[in-house]
Motif scaffolding. Structure first.
Motif, PDB file in Angstrom:
ATOM      1  N   LEU A 149       0.815  -1.213   0.000  1.00 11.64           N
ATOM      2  CA  LEU A 149       0.000   0.000   0.000  1.00 11.64           C
ATOM      3  C   LEU A 149       0.851   1.266   0.000  1.00 11.64           C
ATOM      4  O   LEU A 149       0.434   2.288  -0.560  1.00 11.64           O
ATOM      5  CB  LEU A 149      -0.944  -0.006   1.206  1.00 11.64           C
ATOM      6  N   GLU A 150       2.014   1.209   0.597  1.00  7.10           N
ATOM      7  CA  GLU A 150       2.893   2.384   0.603  1.00  7.10           C
ATOM      8  C   GLU A 150       3.298   2.799  -0.807  1.00  7.10           C
ATOM      9  O   GLU A 150       3.555   3.982  -1.054  1.00  7.10           O
ATOM     10  CB  GLU A 150       4.152   2.095   1.428  1.00  7.10           C
ATOM     11  N   LYS A 151       3.327   1.830  -1.715  1.00  2.00           N
ATOM     12  CA  LYS A 151       3.740   2.106  -3.095  1.00  2.00           C
ATOM     13  C   LYS A 151       2.565   2.130  -4.072  1.00  2.00           C
ATOM     14  O   LYS A 151       2.760   2.358  -5.269  1.00  2.00           O
ATOM     15  CB  LYS A 151       4.741   1.038  -3.553  1.00  2.00           C
ATOM     16  N   ASP A 152       1.365   1.890  -3.567  1.00  2.00           N
ATOM     17  CA  ASP A 152       0.196   1.740  -4.430  1.00  2.00           C
ATOM     18  C   ASP A 152      -0.201   3.073  -5.060  1.00  2.00           C
ATOM     19  O   ASP A 152      -0.392   4.071  -4.361  1.00  2.00           O
ATOM     20  CB  ASP A 152      -0.974   1.191  -3.607  1.00  2.00           C
ATOM     21  N   TYR A 212      -8.320   2.711  -1.175  1.00  2.00           N
ATOM     22  CA  TYR A 212      -7.219   3.196  -0.348  1.00  2.00           C
ATOM     23  C   TYR A 212      -6.616   4.479  -0.913  1.00  2.00           C
ATOM     24  O   TYR A 212      -6.489   5.494  -0.206  1.00  2.00           O
ATOM     25  CB  TYR A 212      -6.142   2.112  -0.251  1.00  2.00           C
ATOM     26  N   THR A 213      -6.259   4.458  -2.166  1.00  2.00           N
ATOM     27  CA  THR A 213      -5.591   5.633  -2.739  1.00  2.00           C
ATOM     28  C   THR A 213      -6.533   6.825  -2.832  1.00  2.00           C
ATOM     29  O   THR A 213      -6.121   7.966  -2.618  1.00  2.00           O
ATOM     30  CB  THR A 213      -5.016   5.314  -4.138  1.00  2.00           C
ATOM     31  N   LYS A 214      -7.800   6.581  -3.145  1.00  2.00           N
ATOM     32  CA  LYS A 214      -8.716   7.698  -3.342  1.00  2.00           C
ATOM     33  C   LYS A 214      -9.147   8.331  -2.019  1.00  2.00           C
ATOM     34  O   LYS A 214      -9.309   9.546  -1.948  1.00  2.00           O
ATOM     35  CB  LYS A 214      -9.932   7.266  -4.156  1.00  2.00           C
ATOM     36  N   VAL A 215      -9.329   7.539  -0.962  1.00  2.00           N
ATOM     37  CA  VAL A 215      -9.633   8.154   0.336  1.00  2.00           C
ATOM     38  C   VAL A 215      -8.452   8.997   0.795  1.00  2.00           C
ATOM     39  O   VAL A 215      -8.617  10.136   1.261  1.00  2.00           O
ATOM     40  CB  VAL A 215     -10.004   7.099   1.396  1.00  2.00           C
ATOM     41  N   ASP A 220      -3.977   1.248   6.789  1.00  2.00           N
ATOM     42  CA  ASP A 220      -3.670  -0.074   6.259  1.00  2.00           C
ATOM     43  C   ASP A 220      -4.119  -1.176   7.226  1.00  2.00           C
ATOM     44  O   ASP A 220      -4.451  -2.285   6.804  1.00  2.00           O
ATOM     45  CB  ASP A 220      -2.193  -0.229   5.888  1.00  2.00           C
ATOM     46  N   LYS A 221      -4.190  -0.875   8.528  1.00  2.00           N
ATOM     47  CA  LYS A 221      -4.695  -1.868   9.472  1.00  2.00           C
ATOM     48  C   LYS A 221      -6.191  -2.082   9.294  1.00  2.00           C
ATOM     49  O   LYS A 221      -6.679  -3.204   9.401  1.00  2.00           O
ATOM     50  CB  LYS A 221      -4.403  -1.474  10.918  1.00  2.00           C
ATOM     51  N   TRP A 222      -6.942  -1.016   9.013  1.00  2.00           N
ATOM     52  CA  TRP A 222      -8.369  -1.188   8.735  1.00  2.00           C
ATOM     53  C   TRP A 222      -8.544  -2.183   7.588  1.00  2.00           C
ATOM     54  O   TRP A 222      -9.383  -3.082   7.656  1.00  2.00           O
ATOM     55  CB  TRP A 222      -9.019   0.106   8.275  1.00  2.00           C
ATOM     56  N   ILE A 223      -7.753  -1.963   6.543  1.00  2.00           N
ATOM     57  CA  ILE A 223      -7.875  -2.801   5.353  1.00  2.00           C
ATOM     58  C   ILE A 223      -7.446  -4.232   5.655  1.00  2.00           C
ATOM     59  O   ILE A 223      -8.113  -5.192   5.243  1.00  2.00           O
ATOM     60  CB  ILE A 223      -7.052  -2.198   4.200  1.00  2.00           C
ATOM     61  N   TYR A 224      -6.366  -4.379   6.395  1.00  2.00           N
ATOM     62  CA  TYR A 224      -5.909  -5.729   6.695  1.00  2.00           C
ATOM     63  C   TYR A 224      -6.916  -6.474   7.576  1.00  2.00           C
ATOM     64  O   TYR A 224      -7.133  -7.676   7.394  1.00  2.00           O
ATOM     65  CB  TYR A 224      -4.537  -5.722   7.380  1.00  2.00           C
ATOM     66  N   ASP A 225      -7.539  -5.778   8.512  1.00  2.00           N
ATOM     67  CA  ASP A 225      -8.560  -6.419   9.354  1.00  2.00           C
ATOM     68  C   ASP A 225      -9.705  -6.960   8.497  1.00  2.00           C
ATOM     69  O   ASP A 225     -10.164  -8.089   8.694  1.00  2.00           O
ATOM     70  CB  ASP A 225      -9.105  -5.429  10.383  1.00  2.00           C
ATOM     71  N   SER A 226     -10.179  -6.152   7.541  1.00  2.00           N
ATOM     72  CA  SER A 226     -11.240  -6.615   6.646  1.00  2.00           C
ATOM     73  C   SER A 226     -10.756  -7.768   5.773  1.00  2.00           C
ATOM     74  O   SER A 226     -11.498  -8.732   5.525  1.00  2.00           O
ATOM     75  CB  SER A 226     -11.730  -5.457   5.767  1.00  2.00           C
TER      76      SER A 226
END
Length: 263
Positions: free
Chosen positions: A96-99, A105-108, A207-213
């Protein structure tokens, strides 16, 4: 025959957008309503100045409503982010750091940064607030962080009681709507948090929100053992706690984001 073809095409156009919704009308309004209860006075004032009499709950579904307008087709990829299996949290963080692709993720991240600058037109500010309210809700629906290969569970066919559907739709709306609550009743039923919980959830990285989902979605995939597997009362019993916690986290974290922008 030509008339029949036209009817089928129109039906398909109305059907397809529903497959990428998250949380249903009720679920998105729950997330928005919970967020509203945790806004700072300054953020509430700024958001009211933009939205007027519209609450966060009522604007939460705008990004799904405009899918019927081709002018907004460019927003379709903003609602989700897909990953295949096997990601650790660190691997996802590094990715995600390079996305730079177009996804939730990128748009929010982009919209939050733009709103913090404060030099947008009023119309753009309003649109970005509506999109952030909706997409943060989307990211807490586990199948919006599902596999690209099955379109976030849309191709995983299941039965909901006696209705043919798919795993994505079960988590979009079947489970939420099965509770038979209005969005205000739902908020009153689950919106109980401590200051410690809110601080912890709002301190979690994006990124933790996303990983949890993502982690939840992988467990959901594993539970489906065969095509057209029947899901009913037991599935609701086993998963409603997760549904409610994700709705609650989505609302609390949304409030944190909006407070960070406006409060």
């Amino acid at each position: 025959m030509q008339l029949l073809k036209r009817v089928l095409v129109i039906a398909a156009l109305f059907y397809l957008p529903l497959q990428s919704q998250a949380w249903s009308l009720t679920g998105h309004r729950v997330v928005g309503g919970i967020a509203e209860s945790y806004l700072t006075p300054k953020a509430r004032k700024a958001i009211t100045a933009l939205l007027g009499n519209e609450s966060l709950a009522m604007v939460a579904n705008w990004p799904d409503f405009v899918k019927s307008d081709p002018a907004y087709n460019y927003l379709s990829n903003w609602h989700y982010i897909n990953f295949e299996d096997g990601f650790s949290f660190q691997a996802m963080h590094d990715f995600l750091e390079k996305d730079t692709s177009v996804n939730a993720y990128t748009k929010v991240n982009f919209m939050v940064k733009e709103l913090k600058k404060g030099n947008l037109s009023r119309e753009t500010k309003i649109m970005y607030v509506k999109l952030i309210v909706h997409i943060i809700g989307d990211l807490h629906q586990p199948m919006h962080v599902g596999r690209l290969s099955d379109l976030g569970g849309n191709r995983v066919k299941v039965m909901w009681f006696n209705e043919a559907t798919n795993l994505h739709a079960v988590w979009d709306d079947k489970l939420v709507d099965f509770q038979q609550l209005s969005y205000t009743e739902y908020i009153n039923a689950i919106n109980f948090t401590t200051a410690e919980q809110r601080k912890a959830w709002q301190s979690d990285s994006f990124d933790k929100w996303i990983y949890d989902s993502y982690a939840i979605s992988r467990k959901l995939y594993e539970e489906i053992k065969q095509p057209d597997q029947k899901l009913s009362y037991r599935y609701n019993f086993d998963h409603i706690k997760t549904v409610n916690e994700q709705l609650l986290k989505g609302g609390v974290r949304l409030a944190g984001v909006l407070n960070g922008i406006f409060g």
